[in-house]
Scaffold this active site. Structure first.
Site, PDB file in Angstrom:
ATOM      1  N   ASP A 233       0.834  -1.220   0.000  1.00  0.00           N
ATOM      2  CA  ASP A 233       0.000   0.000   0.000  1.00  0.00           C
ATOM      3  C   ASP A 233       0.864   1.264   0.000  1.00  0.00           C
ATOM      4  O   ASP A 233       1.725   1.432   0.853  1.00  0.00           O
ATOM      5  CB  ASP A 233      -0.889  -0.046   1.251  1.00  0.00           C
ATOM      6  CG  ASP A 233      -1.810   1.162   1.391  1.00  0.00           C
ATOM      7  OD1 ASP A 233      -1.942   1.944   0.431  1.00  0.00           O
ATOM      8  OD2 ASP A 233      -2.410   1.302   2.486  1.00  0.00           O
TER       9      ASP A 233
ATOM     10  N   HIS B 252      -4.030   4.487   6.490  1.00  0.00           N
ATOM     11  CA  HIS B 252      -2.962   3.953   5.642  1.00  0.00           C
ATOM     12  C   HIS B 252      -1.582   4.129   6.268  1.00  0.00           C
ATOM     13  O   HIS B 252      -1.346   5.043   7.053  1.00  0.00           O
ATOM     14  CB  HIS B 252      -2.996   4.635   4.276  1.00  0.00           C
ATOM     15  CG  HIS B 252      -4.249   4.360   3.504  1.00  0.00           C
ATOM     16  ND1 HIS B 252      -4.424   3.239   2.743  1.00  0.00           N
ATOM     17  CD2 HIS B 252      -5.405   5.055   3.420  1.00  0.00           C
ATOM     18  CE1 HIS B 252      -5.622   3.256   2.200  1.00  0.00           C
ATOM     19  NE2 HIS B 252      -6.244   4.356   2.587  1.00  0.00           N
TER      20      HIS B 252
HETATM   21 ZN    ZN Z   1      -9.261   0.694   2.367  1.00  0.00          ZN
END
Ligand code: ZN
Length: 550
Positions: free
Chosen positions: A189, A362
């Site tokens: 990510d 994130h």
């Molecule tokens: Zn997500």
């Protein structure tokens, strides 16, 4: 040799979808939707172009969902309508998927497998273990995909949160054990790869909420993403603590609260939730509204409460409005406009910049470091993010974790990344378009339709009307040209007269075959008129010819 082929989500926000192939077997990780700029042309969402998978029809064995965000799950009904294969996902993700498939009327036709953290599923040559990660949503997974040439770890969306509000922390132990065994590639990510430091825990927002609740002298309105389940729990808890009841408004918020409550992810004290009707009889200091619309969406609860009313409810002087969400790029203007409306109504508004009322879901750079050092992959492949983020992810891994240039691989949608255990190389570049889905139903909108709508919006439309004598093939009447939204066609400057001449010339120079076939004649007129208008004005209106035969 294993092939990794992203269909979306690389170099863009949303539409996350990736095919992984070994020999005659292929699995698809995530099927997300995107939110394209074409929205002004009646497009709500975009999805990856699944036609690309057609040639692998017999090879696709499963769809695996890392978590339930729309940019990972939203395209599931569309891919299942084309390829009806089993789906593997967590309990909560399946809960969200079921609602979505029900809306599309296909819930009864598909096979959904609920998997637990640490569960292993064998899919042909792939052995997939589901590993718990922390994120803004609950029940999210990273995947350890063992293949004959090595293990691929796909992080899904994640951050390293050791104290989540709901559920267990990220399972770094299992990730480390794969690292010790040896990992071929980490698909990781990149959404927050430009952000230094660690991403704060979901818990970090609690003090700011407590302070806001302590200070508020009127009603409190909290807007958050309906999927931020940790955040919803915090609002419920703090409301309870300060003796306020919670009224949940907005379709997606109500739906997610229901699913999370049913599946036991939300802990809602008895009597805490009240209906909109009940709030009418309560004191302002006893109420919290938990609403949709943090992005300034015109049809969502908060915007309607700010401009007119939402089911009879409006923002009033003395209200405290809390925007507990990040601004998704592209939404700045509508959010700013909404904040203006809320101030106009005399309410106080608290945004992310003023207090710590939002944390990201994130991984920031230090989280990326923790993940990469746990997994110790041979290759790092940044995924999930715009190109700028992927690039910065690569730079970070090179500069701070000692990776060499050739071991950090930037890929783009449609790239075929081949891994043989030793080397990694992009061996092919496939063209993968995207599919647009309309506002009003779930239908696909063709690319040509969008192009035409864009052309209409930018340059307007010209409609030449010609009346042909079917016996002689000659113009029976002088042609008419109707103009709508075309710059310069005001009937005074000679453009209109010139356009009519262009039409006459096109008809008079037409061949016998063209005169006999309306379709050919229309095209001839269109080209003649197009050439004239482009030469005179530089614009390219849509030209829609009407032929009347007498
Ligand atoms: Zn997500």
């Amino acid at each position: 040799m294993v092939e990794v082929i992203p269909l979306g989500g690389i170099g863009e926000f949303g539409m996350n979808c990736m095919a992984i192939r070994f020999g005659d077997d292929m699995i698809v990780v995530d099927a997300g939707m995107g939110f394209p700029e074409e929205s002004v042309f009646g497009v709500d969402v975009s999805i990856p172009d699944f036609d690309f998978l057609e040639e692998y029809r017999d090879n696709i064995t499963a769809i695996i969902l890392t978590h339930g965000h729309e940019d990972h799950l939203g395209a599931l009904p569309y891919i299942l309508k084309k390829f009806n294969v089993p789906v593997y996902a967590s309990h909560f993700t399946v809960g969200l998927a079921e609602r979505k498939l029900e809306e599309h009327g296909i819930l009864g036709d598909v096979l959904l497998h609920r998997v637990e953290p640490r569960e292993v599923v064998e899919l042909g040559p792939f052995r997939v273990e589901f590993i718990r990660v922390s994120h803004s949503l609950v029940d999210c997974f990273a995947l350890a995909i063992k293949t004959p040439v090595g293990t691929i770890i796909h992080t899904g969306d994640y951050k390293v949160d050791e104290t989540p509000v709901i559920g267990e922390p990220i399972d770094l132990r299992t990730l480390r054990s794969y690292g010790q065994e040896g990992v071929l590639a980490l698909l990781s990510d990149s959404t927050n790869a430009t952000v230094p430091g660690r991403t704060p825990s979901e818990r970090a927002v609690i003090p700011a909420f407590e302070q806001i609740f302590a200070e508020a002298t009127g009603r409190i309105v909290v807007s958050a993403f309906a999927s931020s389940i940790h955040r919803l729990q915090i609002v419920l808890d703090v409301a309870h603590q300060f003796g306020r009841k919670v009224c949940v408004l907005g379709r997606s918020m109500q739906k997610n609260v229901e699913i999370a409550d049913e599946l036991g992810y939300l802990d809602i004290p008895d009597g805490l939730r009240v209906s909109l009707g009940e709030t009418k009889h309560m004191n302002d200091t006893e109420i919290v509204f938990l609403v949709t619309g943090s992005q300034g969406e015109s049809r969502a609860a908060l915007m309607q409460m700010s401009t007119q009313s939402y089911k009879g409810l409006s923002i009033e002087p003395g209200d405290t409005v809390v925007l507990s969400a990040r601004i998704i790029p592209g939404n700045e203007r509508s959010i700013s406009r909404m904040i203006g409306f809320i101030y106009k109504r005399g309410a106080n508004i608290i945004e992310e910049k003023r207090r710590l009322i939002h944390v990201s879901g994130h991984a920031s750079q230090e989280d990326i470091k923790i993940m990469t050092e746990a997994v110790k992959p041979k290759f790092v492949v940044p995924i999930h993010g715009e190109y700028r983020m992927l690039f910065r992810h690569k730079e970070f891994v090179k500069n701070h974790l000692g990776y060499r240039e050739e071991n950090v691989i930037l890929i783009e949608n449609g790239d075929v990344l081949e891994l043989d255990g030793e080397r990694a190389a992009i061996i092919d570049k496939r063209e993968i378009k995207r599919t647009f889905i309309g506002d009003s139903n779930f239908d696909e909108i063709e690319q040509d339709v969008i192009r035409e709508r864009r052309q209409l919006a930018n340059d307007g439309i010209l409609t030449p009307v010609i009346t042909i004598n079917s016996a002689t093939g000659e113009l029976e009447l002088p042609p008419e040209v109707l103009a709508r939204g075309v710059v310069g066609f005001d009937g005074l400057n000679g453009l209109m007269a010139g356009a009519k001449d262009a039409v006459i010339e096109a008809v008079e120079s037409a061949s016998r075959a063209e005169l006999a076939d309306t379709t050919l004649l229309k095209e001839r007129v269109r080209l003649g008129l197009k050439r004239y208008v482009q030469k005179k004005t530089g614009s390219r209106p849509v030209i829609s010819t009407v032929v009347v035969e007498v």
